[in-house]
Design an enzyme around this catalytic site. Structure first.
Site, PDB file in Angstrom:
ATOM      1  N   HIS A 100     -17.280  23.638 -10.840  1.00 45.60           N
ATOM      2  CA  HIS A 100     -17.023  23.683 -12.275  1.00 45.60           C
ATOM      3  C   HIS A 100     -17.911  24.689 -13.002  1.00 45.60           C
ATOM      4  CE1 HIS A 100     -15.191  20.041 -10.853  1.00 45.60           C
ATOM      5  NE2 HIS A 100     -16.358  19.467 -10.635  1.00 45.60           N
TER       6      HIS A 100
ATOM      7  N   ARG B   3     -11.116  12.725 -13.943  1.00 43.42           N
ATOM      8  CA  ARG B   3     -12.462  12.331 -14.353  1.00 43.42           C
ATOM      9  C   ARG B   3     -12.852  13.038 -15.662  1.00 43.42           C
ATOM     10  NH1 ARG B   3     -16.223  12.799  -9.229  1.00 43.42           N
ATOM     11  NH2 ARG B   3     -17.636  11.785 -10.696  1.00 43.42           N
TER      12      ARG B   3
ATOM     13  N   ARG C 212     -24.598   7.686  -2.801  1.00 48.13           N
ATOM     14  CA  ARG C 212     -24.296   8.251  -4.100  1.00 48.13           C
ATOM     15  C   ARG C 212     -22.985   7.673  -4.654  1.00 48.13           C
ATOM     16  NH1 ARG C 212     -21.514  14.151  -4.622  1.00 48.13           N
ATOM     17  NH2 ARG C 212     -21.834  14.340  -6.848  1.00 48.13           N
TER      18      ARG C 212
ATOM     19  N   ALA D 114     -20.474  20.142  -7.487  1.00 48.91           N
ATOM     20  CA  ALA D 114     -20.578  20.487  -8.920  1.00 48.91           C
ATOM     21  C   ALA D 114     -20.413  21.990  -9.178  1.00 48.91           C
ATOM     22  CB  ALA D 114     -21.910  20.002  -9.472  1.00 48.91           C
TER      23      ALA D 114
ATOM     24  N   HIS E 228     -11.946  18.091  -2.521  1.00 47.88           N
ATOM     25  CA  HIS E 228     -12.751  17.154  -3.307  1.00 47.88           C
ATOM     26  C   HIS E 228     -12.428  15.740  -2.855  1.00 47.88           C
ATOM     27  CE1 HIS E 228     -14.032  20.346  -5.910  1.00 47.88           C
ATOM     28  NE2 HIS E 228     -12.771  20.755  -5.965  1.00 47.88           N
TER      29      HIS E 228
ATOM     30  N   SER F 262     -13.107  12.921  -4.524  1.00 47.32           N
ATOM     31  CA  SER F 262     -12.492  12.270  -5.689  1.00 47.32           C
ATOM     32  C   SER F 262     -11.445  13.220  -6.269  1.00 47.32           C
ATOM     33  CB  SER F 262     -13.569  11.971  -6.736  1.00 47.32           C
ATOM     34  OG  SER F 262     -14.083  13.201  -7.254  1.00 47.32           O
TER      35      SER F 262
ATOM     36  N   ASP G  36     -16.563  34.858  -6.769  1.00 44.15           N
ATOM     37  CA  ASP G  36     -16.664  36.266  -6.359  1.00 44.15           C
ATOM     38  C   ASP G  36     -16.866  36.402  -4.848  1.00 44.15           C
ATOM     39  OD1 ASP G  36     -16.280  37.194  -8.901  1.00 44.15           O
ATOM     40  OD2 ASP G  36     -18.390  37.599  -9.310  1.00 44.15           O
TER      41      ASP G  36
ATOM     42  N   GLU H 118     -10.033  24.327  -0.715  1.00 46.67           N
ATOM     43  CA  GLU H 118     -10.976  23.609  -1.583  1.00 46.67           C
ATOM     44  C   GLU H 118     -10.706  22.111  -1.436  1.00 46.67           C
ATOM     45  OE1 GLU H 118     -10.034  24.335  -5.698  1.00 46.67           O
ATOM     46  OE2 GLU H 118     -11.807  23.290  -6.447  1.00 46.67           O
TER      47      GLU H 118
HETATM   48  C1  DQA Z   1     -16.689  16.475  -5.827  1.00 47.58           C
HETATM   49  C2  DQA Z   1     -16.271  16.412  -7.306  1.00 47.58           C
HETATM   50  C3  DQA Z   1     -17.255  17.172  -8.175  1.00 47.58           C
HETATM   51  O1  DQA Z   1     -16.863  17.075  -9.545  1.00 47.58           O
HETATM   52  C4  DQA Z   1     -18.644  16.588  -8.047  1.00 47.58           C
HETATM   53  O2  DQA Z   1     -19.565  17.354  -8.799  1.00 47.58           O
HETATM   54  C5  DQA Z   1     -19.076  16.434  -6.648  1.00 47.58           C
HETATM   55  C6  DQA Z   1     -18.104  16.023  -5.629  1.00 47.58           C
HETATM   56  C7  DQA Z   1     -15.786  15.600  -4.934  1.00 47.58           C
HETATM   57  O3  DQA Z   1     -15.862  15.763  -3.711  1.00 47.58           O
HETATM   58  O4  DQA Z   1     -15.047  14.740  -5.435  1.00 47.58           O
HETATM   59  O5  DQA Z   1     -20.263  16.558  -6.342  1.00 47.58           O
HETATM   60  O6  DQA Z   1     -16.551  17.819  -5.379  1.00 47.58           O
END
Ligand code: DQA
Length: 145
Positions: free
Chosen positions: A79, A106, A17, A76, A99, A101, A86, A97
């Protein structure tokens, strides 16, 4: 210490991906990195991935009383999901959390995280290493709790 590592939709496709954004390492590579790091930190880990929001809600609920911390890449759902927010607020298990990226750099729709306020820390843009940093953070916190 027992950590639950949760991955949301499309993270099973890592390596295939959008490799220019998420890198060439696969989901299996990610699991191996996490397992090796867990051994080094002497923590137990359970790693899960789903493409379904409700399954993530179930797993977060399940973490209460069974895990000392959660490393969560909600993908995703970051967002969009008040249901995940909750769930995190309900269980109160320390959650980082992650990520791969940096969503803040972005598209504008990625610049909102509904979950951030329920997390003890957010790590973005550090690639797969971010998961390991999240584990380090939770392990460190345990020392002071
Ligand atoms: C993500 C960033 C999200 O915006 C995106 O929808 C993902 C991966 C990341 O790991 O950078 O699926 O969480």
């Amino acid at each position: 210490m027992k950590l639950l590592i949760l991955n949301g939709p499309n993270l099973n496709l890592l390596g295939i991906r959008e490799p220019e954004i998420y890198g060439k390492q696969t989901y299996n590579d990610l699991c191996k990195l996490i397992e090796a790091h867990a051994e080094k930190l002497c923590v137990e880990v359970e790693i899960r991935q789903t493409n379904h929001e409700g399954v993530l809600v179930d797993w977060i609920q399940e973490a209460q009383g069974s895990f000392d911390g959660i490393v969560l890449n909600p993908a995703a759902y970051t967002h969009t999901s008040i249901a995940l927010l909750d769930a995190l607020l309900a269980v109160g298990v320390p959650t980082v959390e992650v990520h791969i990226s940096d969503p803040m750099k972005r598209e504008s729709f990625r610049q909102i995280s509904y979950l951030r306020e329920a997390c003890v820390k957010t790590i973005s843009g550090h690639g797969l290493q971010g998961y390991l940093e999240a584990m380090d953070y939770l392990k460190e916190q345990e020392r002071y709790s």
